[in-house]
Design a protein around this motif. Structure first.
Motif, short mmCIF file in Angstrom:
data_model
loop_
_atom_site.label_atom_id
_atom_site.label_comp_id
_atom_site.label_asym_id
_atom_site.label_seq_id
_atom_site.Cartn_x
_atom_site.Cartn_y
_atom_site.Cartn_z
N LYS A 113 0.66 -1.27 -0.10
CA LYS A 113 0.16 0.21 0.13
C LYS A 113 0.66 1.01 -0.11
CE LYS A 113 -4.14 -2.03 2.44
NZ LYS A 113 -4.50 -2.05 4.03
N GLY A 114 1.97 1.57 0.52
CA GLY A 114 3.15 2.62 0.91
C GLY A 114 3.78 2.60 -0.36
N ILE A 115 3.97 0.99 -1.55
CA ILE A 115 4.48 1.54 -2.61
C ILE A 115 3.38 2.33 -3.24
CG2 ILE A 115 5.40 0.17 -4.46
CD1 ILE A 115 6.25 -1.59 -2.55
N GLU A 116 1.96 1.95 -3.57
CA GLU A 116 1.20 1.98 -4.49
C GLU A 116 1.34 3.71 -4.25
OE1 GLU A 116 -2.11 1.87 -7.44
OE2 GLU A 116 0.27 1.24 -6.70
N ARG A 117 0.31 4.02 -2.50
CA ARG A 117 0.73 5.27 -2.57
C ARG A 117 1.76 6.35 -2.98
NH1 ARG A 117 -2.67 6.22 3.07
NH2 ARG A 117 -4.71 5.19 3.02
N ALA A 118 3.15 5.74 -2.64
CA ALA A 118 4.26 6.42 -3.36
C ALA A 118 4.04 6.89 -5.28
CB ALA A 118 5.31 5.83 -3.31
N ASN A 119 3.75 5.77 -5.91
CA ASN A 119 3.83 5.90 -7.12
C ASN A 119 3.15 6.58 -7.36
OD1 ASN A 119 5.40 3.46 -7.55
ND2 ASN A 119 4.48 1.90 -7.47
N ILE A 120 1.92 6.53 -7.00
CA ILE A 120 0.36 7.67 -7.53
C ILE A 120 0.69 9.27 -7.55
CG2 ILE A 120 -1.49 9.01 -6.49
CD1 ILE A 120 -2.67 5.90 -6.10
N CYS A 121 1.66 9.55 -5.58
CA CYS A 121 2.86 11.01 -5.87
C CYS A 121 4.06 10.45 -6.53
CB CYS A 121 3.01 11.25 -4.86
SG CYS A 121 1.48 10.90 -3.77
N ILE A 122 4.38 9.63 -7.39
CA ILE A 122 5.45 10.03 -8.29
C ILE A 122 5.42 10.16 -9.44
CG2 ILE A 122 7.94 8.63 -8.93
CD1 ILE A 122 8.25 7.18 -6.06
N LYS A 123 4.22 9.72 -9.21
CA LYS A 123 3.60 10.22 -11.17
C LYS A 123 3.38 11.57 -11.26
CE LYS A 123 0.07 8.62 -15.11
NZ LYS A 123 -0.58 8.12 -15.26
N TYR A 124 2.26 12.13 -10.28
CA TYR A 124 1.83 13.15 -11.39
C TYR A 124 2.25 14.19 -10.40
CZ TYR A 124 -2.23 10.12 -12.07
OH TYR A 124 -3.34 9.31 -13.06
N ILE A 125 3.11 14.41 -8.97
CA ILE A 125 3.47 15.51 -8.78
C ILE A 125 4.58 15.51 -10.15
CG2 ILE A 125 5.14 16.25 -7.20
CD1 ILE A 125 4.41 14.53 -5.12
N PRO A 126 5.34 15.87 -9.93
CA PRO A 126 6.51 16.18 -11.04
C PRO A 126 5.41 16.38 -12.73
CG PRO A 126 6.76 13.49 -11.10
CD PRO A 126 5.83 14.61 -10.28
N LYS A 127 4.30 16.00 -12.64
CA LYS A 127 3.35 16.55 -14.11
C LYS A 127 3.03 17.66 -14.52
CE LYS A 127 3.24 11.91 -16.57
NZ LYS A 127 2.26 10.63 -16.71
N SER A 128 2.11 17.62 -12.39
CA SER A 128 2.26 19.23 -12.28
C SER A 128 2.19 20.48 -12.53
CB SER A 128 1.57 18.99 -10.78
OG SER A 128 2.84 20.17 -9.63
#
Length: 610
Positions: A113-128
């Motif tokens: 679950k921690g990996i999944e939450r991190a994956n979401i942030c890692i994808k979307y933060i630098p794209k914001s």
């Protein structure tokens, strides 16, 4: 806010964020949740999303209990108390856990679950848009958040890899994965990705003194220290699924160089992190809102708060100093026992770490200290009586230490020794800094540091045993050195020698005689001086000389406590009480993958031997 705890309300944000991972399957947005777009268009919301990753570090199924206290057992220092069962914590300690072990399933789930939450942030933060076009301040904050997400994912993946080995390489959100039935890939591939990620994170996350969240969030020193730790794991031995052997790769020195470089940079910034001059204060800091660590030796710790199973910890309740439930402190401790031979690895007089790491006593119903037997000593760095919580709570808000500066010094010394075919002067200095802190007041007794490669490595192996007892490090060190099997064999022989009173244990007593004494909650070395032993004996005299050698208590005021007599054949090799009885080299270095994970993914092949 308690210590370095992320006591921030993020529930509403997380509902939106982590239901939005399935957004492409929905036709409408619920007005009660935040959409993916709104989460990653606000600095505040993105901060909350990253806090949601931190949240997976704590609780019963992560470093608040099972991952911290159960997974690291057993090595040549400690073991879980109680009798063997394949389906609970004792199966883990004895290397006999089954795929249906109840203490493996939920931690496995929470790490992912921690990996999944991190994956979401890692994808979307630098794209914001704010990451790309925001103000300088906004960009700096978001770069920091991105670096934190990368670091947290590395920590979760590292924990999964070192316990279960090869895993699916899912480095993107599940909603973006076309085939969720992913096969397991080599730990080498996974570790290389984590090392690359942490290289990026190290450039994004500020040093402690430059961070608005110092002592609260991950800073540059922690990123670099974690990268060094993972590099040593990558360069060390690990159990291979293809050969079923604990092996290391031919290019291992490449990874020792990474560890060396990262540690060297941290050491070059003593204004950020250095050794706490008082060893015991490191661990007292974990227990209270007051910090006793001005040196910032604690580089990465997991915050605990909230008095519940999800955001708090059971450290000090499950493990640590045993407190009788009728004492003024409340019930706690006793889930982990010290191996008697570990007590004798420390210098008997000079090394202050022994009395911090090992509880020779427990707290009785009258709130007094009572001597333990040789097999019921407990790990000492977590103590209910160091907290202010006196009710019946099992959650004591004690933090878990993931990384200390002492580890950086010893990793640096180890890497230097391997790369240079012997220790440099700087490596010796790093090693001796740790040792001299342990021998404060007795620095002249630290001994002569070996200058040859093998001798220095042996010294490092011993020093890490003494420095990090009870911090969940030793078993994993032994695995990466390919020494777990040999150390278990060696320790079992030492325990037999202890039982028989031969060799280095020839002059130890069968019994000691003690009575309850006031517990002053004083410094550990001072507390040991006021144990009430028969004939006013000191601990040194009582436990390092033959003793009275009789079973009737010579003085009725004193109670007999088994010392060497506490270790019997059942303790060594018994089917339910034996030390590490189910260990098999080149097999049990890894846990079984939980049954539910195997059943839900036909490509998730079970580990060998299970």
């Amino acid at each position: 806010m308690k210590k370095n705890t992320l006591n921030i309300l993020f529930a509403v944000t997380l509902v939106g964020l982590f239901t939005a991972s399935c957004k492409k399957y929905l036709t409408t947005d619920s007005p009660s949740v935040l959409t993916q777009e709104s989460i990653f268009s606000s600095v505040s919301n993105m901060n909350s999303a990253v806090i949601g990753i931190y949240a997976m570090l704590i609780g019963d199924n992560s470093y608040g209990s099972r991952v911290a206290t159960l997974f690291p057992q057993s090595a040549d220092d400690m073991r879980t108390s109680g009798d063997f069962s394949a389906t609970d914590r004792r199966g883990i300690s004895c290397y006999g856990a089954s795929p249906d072990n109840t203490d493996l399933k939920e931690p496995f789930n929470q790490l992912f679950k921690g990996i999944e939450r991190a994956n979401i942030c890692i994808k979307y933060i630098p794209k914001s848009d704010l990451y790309i076009n925001g103000t300088d301040a906004q960009k700096a904050t978001l770069q920091k958040l991105y670096g934190e997400a990368l670091t947290l994912r590395a920590q979760f993946f590292y924990e999964v890899i070192r316990n279960w080995g090869d895993m699916p390489a899912q480095f993107e959100p599940s909603a973006d994965v076309t085939n969720l039935y992913m096969p397991r890939v080599s730990t080498d591939v996974l570790y290389d990705q984590l090392l690359d990620d942490l290289k990026i994170a190290g450039d994004l996350v500020p040093w402690r003194t430059q961070s608005p969240d110092q002592n609260i969030r991950i800073t540059k020193g922690a990123v670099k220290g974690l990268r060094a730790r993972i590099a040593l794991a990558r360069g060390g031995y690990s159990l291979r699924n293809d050969t079923h052997l604990n092996e290391r790769r031919a290019d291992y020195k490449k990874y020792y160089q990474i560890a060396y470089d990262e540690c060297k940079e941290v050491i070059a910034h003593p204004e950020q992190h250095s050794l706490n001059p008082v060893y015991e204060n490191i661990f007292k800091t974990l227990h209270t809102a007051k910090r006793f660590d001005d040196a910032h030796e604690l580089m990465f710790e997991v915050g605990a708060f909230g008095s519940n199973a999800s955001t708090d910890s059971k450290l000090g309740y499950y493990n640590g100093l045993r407190h009788n439930g009728n004492s003024k402190f409340g019930q706690g401790g006793g889930g982990i026992n010290i191996l008697p031979t570990y007590f004798y690895e420390f210098d008997s007089i000079a090394d202050c770490r022994r009395d911090v790491t090992i509880n020779m006593f427990e707290i009785d119903a009258d709130s007094k200290k009572v001597m333990n037997t040789a097999t019921t000593m407990t790990d000492g760095k977590f103590r209910r009586s160091w907290t202010s919580i006196v009710d019946a709570s099992q959650n004591l808000a004690i933090n878990w230490p993931i990384l200390r500066f002492a580890d950086v010094l010893l990793m640096y010394a180890e890497a230097d020794n391997e790369l240079n075919n012997g220790p440099s002067a700087d490596a010796i200095t790093a090693y001796e800094k740790v040792r001299k802190r342990a021998y404060v007041g007795y620095e002249s007794q630290i001994g002569t540091t070996p200058t040859d490669k093998d001798g220095f490595f042996t010294a490092i192996v011993k020093e890490r045993l003494l420095e990090f007892g009870g911090e969940g490090i030793r078993k994993y060190d032994l695995i990466r050195w390919n020494m777990l099997g040999s150390k278990i064999t060696e320790t079992r022989q030492k325990l037999r020698d202890f039982k028989d009173g031969v060799g280095r244990y020839a002059n130890l007593p069968l019994y000691v005689y003690s009575k309850a004494a006031p517990y002053n909650v004083a410094a550990s070395t001072e507390e040991l001086k006021t144990l009430d032993l028969i004939n006013n004996e000191s601990v040194y005299k009582a436990l390092f000389t033959p003793g009275l050698g009789v079973t009737p208590t010579p003085d009725k005021a004193y109670v007999l406590k088994n010392w060497r007599a506490a270790v019997n054949e059942d303790y060594l090799t018994g089917d339910v009480k034996g030390y590490a009885i189910k260990f098999k080299p080149n097999e049990r270095e890894l846990f079984p993958i939980p049954t539910h994970a195997v059943n839900s993914n036909y490509n998730m092949v079970q580990n060998n031997g299970y």
